[in-house]
Motif scaffolding. Structure first.
Motif, PDB file in Angstrom:
ATOM      1  N   SER A  59     -29.661 -33.590  68.588  1.00 15.32           N
ATOM      2  CA  SER A  59     -30.931 -32.927  68.864  1.00 15.32           C
ATOM      3  C   SER A  59     -31.692 -32.686  67.562  1.00 15.32           C
ATOM      4  N   LEU A  60     -32.987 -32.369  67.691  1.00 17.40           N
ATOM      5  CA  LEU A  60     -33.823 -32.158  66.515  1.00 17.40           C
ATOM      6  C   LEU A  60     -33.302 -30.984  65.681  1.00 17.40           C
ATOM      7  N   ALA A  61     -32.917 -29.921  66.345  1.00 15.89           N
ATOM      8  CA  ALA A  61     -32.417 -28.743  65.624  1.00 15.89           C
ATOM      9  C   ALA A  61     -31.144 -29.069  64.849  1.00 15.89           C
TER      10      ALA A  61
ATOM     11  N   PHE B 289     -24.100 -25.093  64.684  1.00 12.64           N
ATOM     12  CA  PHE B 289     -24.889 -26.030  65.487  1.00 12.64           C
ATOM     13  C   PHE B 289     -23.937 -27.063  66.069  1.00 12.64           C
ATOM     14  N   GLU B 290     -24.363 -27.645  67.172  1.00  9.12           N
ATOM     15  CA  GLU B 290     -23.629 -28.729  67.787  1.00  9.12           C
ATOM     16  C   GLU B 290     -24.203 -30.051  67.290  1.00  9.12           C
TER      17      GLU B 290
ATOM     18  N   LYS C  68     -28.285 -29.918  59.958  1.00  7.73           N
ATOM     19  CA  LYS C  68     -27.244 -30.710  59.307  1.00  7.73           C
ATOM     20  C   LYS C  68     -27.701 -31.202  57.939  1.00  7.73           C
ATOM     21  N   ASN C  69     -28.935 -31.648  57.833  1.00  6.75           N
ATOM     22  CA  ASN C  69     -29.433 -32.111  56.540  1.00  6.75           C
ATOM     23  C   ASN C  69     -29.606 -30.950  55.558  1.00  6.75           C
ATOM     24  N   ILE C  70     -29.995 -29.791  56.059  1.00  4.84           N
ATOM     25  CA  ILE C  70     -30.081 -28.622  55.183  1.00  4.84           C
ATOM     26  C   ILE C  70     -28.697 -28.268  54.649  1.00  4.84           C
TER      27      ILE C  70
END
Length: 569
Positions: free
Chosen positions: A130-132, A125-126, A137-139
Motif C-alpha cells: 500500500s501507499l502508506a 506497518f504491514e 518503509k522508505n523512511i
C-alpha cells in the motif's frame, strides 16, 4: 466470543516462513535470541510456521559481502528451491543498513519477484504494497542508513576526545609497551595482556613502558638504524638470529622494523586518524592536518633526538623525499637499463632505489612510474586499472551470456556484487578470471600457469573461468562444477594447460552450448528441498579438447632384487 483476524493477518494464515536474523555490535535488544523470540511471537499470532532460519551473527549491515546468511537466502529464492512463502525479519535495520536505500529495496524485490514476501515484525506497518507502507518503509530505510552515519560520527568524535586526553583508544600496544587499566578515579588497576579488554565503559587505558628486556631491544633497533646505518632487513635478521620475537611472538621482518621506527608512541606521543575507513568504504590516507595528536602523553622509551634522527633517515631511504621526481625516475630508468625489466622485487633488492610506496605517492601509482620510464607494467602492478578492467570484462561476459540464454526463453539474472549468474532458477554460476603468472619471477616453471581470482560466492553450482592470454585478451573458458576446484591452504588456485582439460570450452559458443546441454540434460537432480547439481563426468564432446588416452598394457612383474649378504658387499 470469537475474535476476528484482520485481513492482512488472515492472508498470512497457514503460510510457511523463513526467518532472517542479524546482529553486529548493537544493543542487547538486537541479540539473535531476542529477535527470534519477537519473530516467533509474530508468527504465532498469525499462525505462520517457521521452517528455516538464516542468521548473520557479528556482521555489519552496510553491505551484503560477508553476510553468508543473507546470501544463502537470496540464492535459495533465486534458485526456486525455497520451501517457504515469506521471510520474517525483526525490522528494517536487521535486513540491512545499506547506505544506498535502493540496494536494500533490490534484495527485497528479488524475493518479491519470486513470490516470497518480506515482512518486518517490529515495524508499525504491514508490508502489503500500500501507499502508506511504501512511504514508511522508505523512511525507515533512510533512517537506518543515517543511523550508521551518525553512529560513525559519534564514535569518531569519542575516539578523538579519548586521544586528546592522553588515553589509549584501543588495540594492542607495540613491542616494549603495555596497556595499563585505570579505574573511574584514574588509579591503576593492572596491566592488560594481549587479548584482554576493559570491562566497563568508564574505565580507561594508558600506555606504560613494558619489560626492561623489551625496552632494550627497542633502543637497539633505533641505534642500529641511526648510528650504525643498518638496513631494516639487516636488523630483522640479527634479531631473529638472537632468538628475539616480535610483540606477537613471530619473527621480525623489514615491515615490522619499519613500523617500529615510525611509531610515535616510543617518543611518548599519541597520534590518531592517520588513515580512515568509514562505512565500508576504501581506506584513505589523511593529510597531517587531519591527525589528532597528544604529545608527551606518557614516558617515552626513545630520546627525542634519536627518534627525530630515525624519521629523517626513514625519509631518505624509504620515501626518498630528498630526491626530486626527475632523480627518482632516473634511478628507476637506470635499473630498467641494467636488468631489462622492472618489478617490485627488483626495486626492494636494489640499493639506492626508493620504496615503491614513494613512487605511488609521487606519480599516482607504481604502474604510472613504470610507464614514465618506458616500461609497460604487468597487470598485477596496475591495481586500480586491473580492478576496473576485471569488473568490466566479467560484466561483459555476463551480458553476452544473458543475451544468448534469453534467446531460448530462459530466465537469467546477474548479481554484480557477487559475480553470480542464476539461470532458470535452477543453477548458479560464479564468474571469475584466470591470469598468467608464470613469468619466471613468482612461479617459475617450464609451462605457463594461470592463477584464479578468488570467488566472490563460493557456494555456486558451477564456476565459469575466463582464461586470459598474456596480452590480456580472452583465450578460452572453463565451465566446471565448483566441487571440482582444488582446495589449497592459501586460497590460491593455480592451473596449467592440462588441468581441467575436460571442462575446457575453446569458444564462447561452446560455453553457451555446454550450459544449455547441462540445463537440458539429466545431470540435474533434486536433493531434499534444494535443486543441486550432480557431478557430470565431462563437458560434451564439442567443448572438450583433451586427447584420448592410450590403451594401457599389463605390466610385467618386476624382477625381485638380489639379496646380497653383508659379507659380500
Amino acid at each position: 466470543m470469537q475474535t476476528t483476524v484482520p485481513p492482512a493477518d488472515g492472508a498470512l494464515r497457514g503460510l510457511k516462513a523463513a526467518q532472517y536474523v542479524r546482529m553486529s555490535t548493537d544493543a542487547q535488544k538486537y541479540s539473535i535470541e531476542n529477535q527470534m523470540a519477537a519473530i516467533a511471537a509474530h508468527a504465532a499470532r498469525r499462525h505462520i510456521k517457521i521452517v528455516r532460519t538464516y542468521a548473520d551473527a557479528g556482521r555489519s549491515g552496510l553491505r551484503i559481502q560477508g553476510r553468508a546468511g543473507l546470501q544463502d537466502l537470496i540464492r535459495d529464492v533465486q534458485l526456486g528451491c525455497a520451501d517457504f512463502d515469506c521471510v520474517l525479519v525483526y525490522d528494517i535495520t536487521r535486513w540491512g543498513r545499506f547506505q544506498d536505500v535502493d540496494e536494500s529495496a533490490y534484495y527485497e524485490f528479488i524475493c518479491k519477484r519470486a513470490g516470497v514476501r518480506v515482512h518486518y515484525c517490529a515495524d508499525e506497518f504491514e508490508n502489503d504494497g500500500s501507499l502508506a507502507s511504501i512511504v514508511l518503509k522508505n523512511i525507515k530505510r533512510v533512517a537506518a542508513a543515517d543511523y550508521s552515519k551518525q553512529l560513525s560520527k559519534r564514535v569518531f568524535l569519542g575516539q578523538c576526545n579519548v586521544v586528546s586526553l592522553g588515553y589509549w583508544r584501543g588495540g594492542p600496544a607495540g613491542f616494549g609497551l603495555r596497556r595499563m587499566l585505570l579505574d573511574e578515579q584514574g588509579q591503576p588497576k593492572g596491566v592488560l595482556e594481549y587479548g584482554e579488554h576493559k570491562s566497563l565503559k568508564s574505565q580507561r587505558t594508558v600506555l606504560v613502558p613494558g619489560p626492561a628486556s623489551e625496552q632494550k631491544v627497542v633502543r637497539r633497533i633505533f641505534r642500529a638504524f641511526v648510528a650504525e646505518k643498518k638496513t631494516r632487513t639487516q636488523i630483522a635478521v640479527e634479531l631473529n638470529a638472537d632468538g628475539i620475537s616480535n610483540a606477537r611472538g613471530k619473527p621480525w621482518t623489514s615491515l615490522t622494523i619499519s613500523n617500529t621506527l615510525k611509531n610515535e608512541a616510543y617518543a611518548g606521543h599519541l597520534v590518531y586518524n592517520r588513515r580512515s575507513q568509514k562505512l565500508g568504504e576504501k581506506q584513505v590516507t589523511n593529510p597531517p592536518e587531519m591527525w589528532v595528536r597528544r604529545d608527551n602523553a606518557f614516558k617515552p622509551l626513545i630520546e627525542r633526538r634519536l627518534f627525530t634522527a630515525a624519521q629523517r633517515r626513514l625519509e631518505e631511504v624509504e620515501y626518498g623525499r630528498v630526491l626530486t621526481d626527475v632523480q627518482m625516475l632516473d634511478r628507476l630508468r637506470a635499473l630498467l637499463h641494467r636488468k631489462g625489466r622492472l618489478s617490485l622485487k627488483l626495486m626492494m633488492t636494489t640499493k639506492g632505489v626508493p620504496h615503491s610506496k614513494t613512487y605511488a605517492q609521487r606519480f599516482g601509482s607504481l604502474a604510472e612510474a613504470f610507464r614514465r620510464v618506458g616500461f609497460e607494467p604487468k597487470p598485477r602492478y596496475c591495481f586500480r586499472e586491473t580492478a576496473a578492467k576485471t569488473d568490466g570484462l566479467i560484466a561483459s561476459v555476463a551480458r553476452d551470456i544473458i543475451s544468448e540464454v534469453e534467446k531460448r526463453r530462459r530466465s537469467i539474472t546477474f548479481l554484480q556484487e557477487l559475480r553470480l549468474l542464476t539461470v532458470s532458477s535452477s543453477v548458479t554460476i560464479s564468474v571469475t578470471l584466470a591470469r598468467v603468472v608464470s613469468d619466471g619471477e613468482r612461479y617459475p616453471g617450464p609451462s605457463p600457469r594461470w592463477e584464479l581470482q578468488r570467488l566472490k560466492y563460493k557456494k555456486s553450482d558451477l564456476v565459469l573461468v575466463v582464461r586470459l592470454a598474456t596480452d590480456g585478451r580472452v583465450q578460452d573458458f572453463f565451465l566446471l562444477p565448483t566441487a571440482n576446484l582444488p582446495k589449497t591452504r592459501d586460497g590460491r588456485i593455480r592451473i596449467t594447460a592440462r588441468v581441467f582439460g575436460e571442462f575446457k570450452c575453446p569458444t564462447f559458443a561452446a560455453v553457451i552450448s555446454a550450459l544449455h546441454q547441462r540445463l537440458d540434460g539429466p545431470q540435474f537432480s533434486l536433493d531434499g528441498n534444494a535443486r543441486r547439481l550432480s557431478r557430470p563426468s565431462a563437458i560434451p564432446n564439442h567443448a572438450s579438447t583433451t586427447t584420448p588416452r592410450r590403451p594401457t598394457t599389463p605390466r610385467t612383474p618386476a624382477r625381485p632384487k638380489r639379496q646380497i649378504a653383508r659379507g659380500q658387499r
